[in-house]
Design a protein around this motif. Structure first.
Motif, short mmCIF file in Angstrom:
data_model
loop_
_atom_site.label_atom_id
_atom_site.label_comp_id
_atom_site.label_asym_id
_atom_site.label_seq_id
_atom_site.Cartn_x
_atom_site.Cartn_y
_atom_site.Cartn_z
N UNK A 115 17.50 -79.01 1.12
CA UNK A 115 17.98 -77.79 0.46
C UNK A 115 17.51 -76.55 1.22
N UNK A 116 16.28 -76.58 1.64
CA UNK A 116 15.76 -75.43 2.38
C UNK A 116 16.50 -75.25 3.70
N UNK A 117 16.70 -76.33 4.39
CA UNK A 117 17.45 -76.26 5.64
C UNK A 117 18.86 -75.72 5.37
N UNK A 118 19.48 -76.25 4.34
CA UNK A 118 20.82 -75.78 3.99
C UNK A 118 20.85 -74.30 3.69
N UNK A 119 19.85 -73.86 2.97
CA UNK A 119 19.80 -72.45 2.60
C UNK A 119 19.60 -71.55 3.82
N UNK A 120 18.62 -71.85 4.62
CA UNK A 120 18.30 -70.98 5.76
C UNK A 120 19.41 -70.98 6.80
N UNK A 121 20.01 -72.15 7.05
CA UNK A 121 21.10 -72.18 8.04
C UNK A 121 22.29 -71.36 7.56
N UNK A 122 22.38 -71.17 6.26
CA UNK A 122 23.47 -70.36 5.73
C UNK A 122 23.07 -68.91 5.59
N UNK A 123 21.86 -68.62 5.97
CA UNK A 123 21.41 -67.24 5.94
C UNK A 123 21.21 -66.67 4.55
N UNK A 124 20.84 -67.52 3.62
CA UNK A 124 20.60 -67.03 2.28
C UNK A 124 19.10 -66.89 2.03
#
Lengths: 110, 110
Positions: A22-31
């Motif tokens: 989830x963290x990876x998903x969030x940061x890669x999406x710039x959120x």
DNA sequence: GTCTTATGTCCAATATAATGAACGAATACA
DNA sequence: TGTATTCGTTCATTATATTGGACATAAGAC
């Protein structure tokens, strides 16, 4: 009464992986954390616990957050889940609706 | 303050699938609900909610129950999870530790 | 069909997660 | 390097999950 839970190794590992995905998903999406928390209608604190892999958060909340950042469960999208759901219903009708002999040994291999 | 959550379609589907997988796993192993609940140190009521696909139960509890009946998340056993965990750590070190521009559009395709 | 057991469901009491605010520390960008 | 922002963390309050007991119903074994 005191609850006092304990979690197996696999469970802890799975929680940790889930949170990191989830963290990876969030940061890669710039959120930012606040961004995602707002979208999921949860507090930043709860999101933090989720990303940390804490066992406490509600499963519905975690799944929702996961969906928001593109983390798939069971490697499945919406339609695949629908199919899987139907298959499981089928399977359940074939299985006994209530389990009898409680004193039986557990079948652990298959 | 009133919480009032709402859950997306995928989330509900995933929860439903998860619960049914657990129920199938339990019954095929010939365990009664009380059996499984005892092993997981939870009440039969909570187990029922889990199998029903309710969003409320704690994710740690659900994962634990799933492990007890052989339902795997991410199709991974203990060692696979360990590897995956390490990879994610690696990935996270490469990613920015804090997300700057909060006013950016969300990158939804990849 | 009878009988025993598992399951579905409701409930009040209790334990715990969720919240939001606060603060210092870390971090990214000019 | 300066500096605004994001993150990590703690805490009291509030909302909610968990529990265990109870009961009716369903379901399997005989």
């Amino acid at each position: 009464m005191k609850r006092k839970r304990s979690y197996s190794r696999v469970t802890k590992q799975a929680l940790s992986v889930f949170g990191k995905l989830i963290r990876v998903g969030r940061t890669t999406r710039g959120m930012t954390a606040q961004d995602l928390a707002d979208r999921a209608n949860i507090s930043r604190t709860t999101l933090h616990n989720i990303e940390k892999g804490a066992p406490g958060p509600e499963i519905g909340t975690v799944f929702e957050v996961a969906a928001l950042v593109g983390v798939r469960l069971f490697d499945a999208d919406d339609s695949t889940l629908t199919v899987q759901n139907a298959r499981l219903d089928e399977k359940l009708t074939l299985l006994p609706k209530s389990v009898r002999v409680s004193k039986q040994e557990i079948d652990d291999d298959f």
